[in-house]
Scaffold this active site. Structure first.
Site, mmCIF file in Angstrom:
data_model
loop_
_atom_site.group_PDB
_atom_site.id
_atom_site.type_symbol
_atom_site.label_atom_id
_atom_site.label_comp_id
_atom_site.label_asym_id
_atom_site.label_seq_id
_atom_site.Cartn_x
_atom_site.Cartn_y
_atom_site.Cartn_z
ATOM 1 N N SER A 163 45.000 33.579 33.865
ATOM 2 C CA SER A 163 44.377 34.821 34.312
ATOM 3 C C SER A 163 45.213 35.378 35.452
ATOM 4 C CB SER A 163 42.946 34.552 34.803
ATOM 5 O OG SER A 163 42.418 35.671 35.488
ATOM 6 N N TYR A 175 36.622 29.470 39.354
ATOM 7 C CA TYR A 175 37.461 30.119 38.347
ATOM 8 C C TYR A 175 38.900 30.284 38.827
ATOM 9 C CZ TYR A 175 38.903 33.282 34.631
ATOM 10 O OH TYR A 175 39.570 33.854 33.573
#
Length: 318
Positions: A163, A175
């Site tokens: 990401s 995350y």
């Protein structure tokens, strides 16, 4: 003086584009993809199936596997896989070996991932971080290590979906931590397996509309996190903080989340089919124009901007 430099830069750009567009011959090679229940994984599995690849798709749920199998050709095969369970990973590796046999595995796409709790770090527990790390970091590591012998056999490729938040930690929670970890694993793996003809690419998407960015799910997990906080911590932030945080999150997600998942699947496909796959891909306008440039700015400047965007706790002293 500037003209030779300009011409040299132009020539380099043209040669890079020509090299980037070179493709391998049409292939019916085996590709194993994790997280094919929905999102990028499901879309890529169907695209590769249409191109003639022999897709081995893993899903977390029986319904996800059945739905995918229903719309795919007979070349595509599905299996159930929980990447956080070492026994499940070993069973999946044996299943892959049974299918590929002496051909080996040409492609591994580590796609499965979760968002976890996205919110202020002081609200979280060690277990909150561990759950996300188990899926987003340790899961892909375990799958990759289990399949390396088959990848070496075919001189294959590993594509890890991280990401842009693996380049810039824009929010709290596991995350960003997990994606930074997967970036580091991918970089070290790329150098370690290059001697054996294995190529490793990283795909760093911006924000896209997938289950990971589902606003309803993100809001529910953060509300549950708030509800379990000690009264003293809630008092530090104030009752209005959560409402402001969720509104800010909603505005940002609605503004930058891209519904076109093919921008990501095209990068994944290029990493598998290009003669010279790139080391990194950054699909999404926000990745290219916002997050990646911001990752090169001074940390103090990024901190100032993000602190200004996020709501302040009621008892903030700065």
């Amino acid at each position: 003086m500037w003209l030779p430099l300009l011409l040299g830069a132009l020539l380099w750009a043209v040669l890079w584009l020509l090299r980037d567009r070179q493709s391998l011959p049409a292939s019916n090679a085996f590709v194993f993809i994790t997280g094919c229940d929905s999102g990028f994984g499901r879309l890529l599995a169907l695209q590769l199936d249409q191109r003639g690849f022999r897709v081995l798709a893993s899903c977390l749920t029986p319904s996800g596997a059945e739905d995918l199998q229903r719309v795919a050709s007979s070349r595509l095969h599905t299996t159930l896989l929980d990447i956080t369970d070492p026994q499940s990973v070993q069973q999946a590796a044996k299943w892959v070996e049974m299918h590929v046999k002496e051909a080996g595995l040409f492609g591994l796409v580590n796609n499965a991932g979760v968002a976890g709790i996205i919110g202020p770090t002081p609200w979280l527990t060690r277990d909150d971080f561990q759950r996300v790390l188990n899926v987003n970091t340790m899961g892909p590591i375990g799958v990759t290590l289990a399949l390396l012998p088959l990848l070496q056999q075919a001189r294959g490729r590993v594509i890890n979906i991280t990401s842009v938040l693996g380049r810039l930690a824009a929010n709290g929670g596991g995350y960003c931590v997990s994606k930074f970890g997967l970036e580091a694993f991918s970089d070290s793996l790329r150098r370690d397996v290059a001697h054996f003809g294995i190529r490793v690419s990283i795909v760093e998407p911006g924000f896209f509309r997938t289950p990971v960015t589902n606003l309803e799910s993100l809001e529910k997990t953060l509300q549950a996190c708030w509800a379990r906080l000690p009264p003293a911590t809630q008092a530090h932030y104030g009752g209005a903080f959560l409402t402001k945080y969720l509104k800010m999150q909603q505005r940002i997600m609605n503004l930058i989340c891209d519904p076109d998942l093919t921008k990501v699947s095209r990068c994944l496909e290029h990493a598998l089919t290009a003669r010279h796959p790139r080391t990194r891909y950054s699909p999404g306008w926000d990745a290219k124009l916002l997050w990646l440039p911001a990752s090169y700015l001074p940390a103090s400047l990024v901190d100032a901007v993000l602190t200004w965007v996020l709501p302040k706790p009621a008892q903030a002293v700065y």
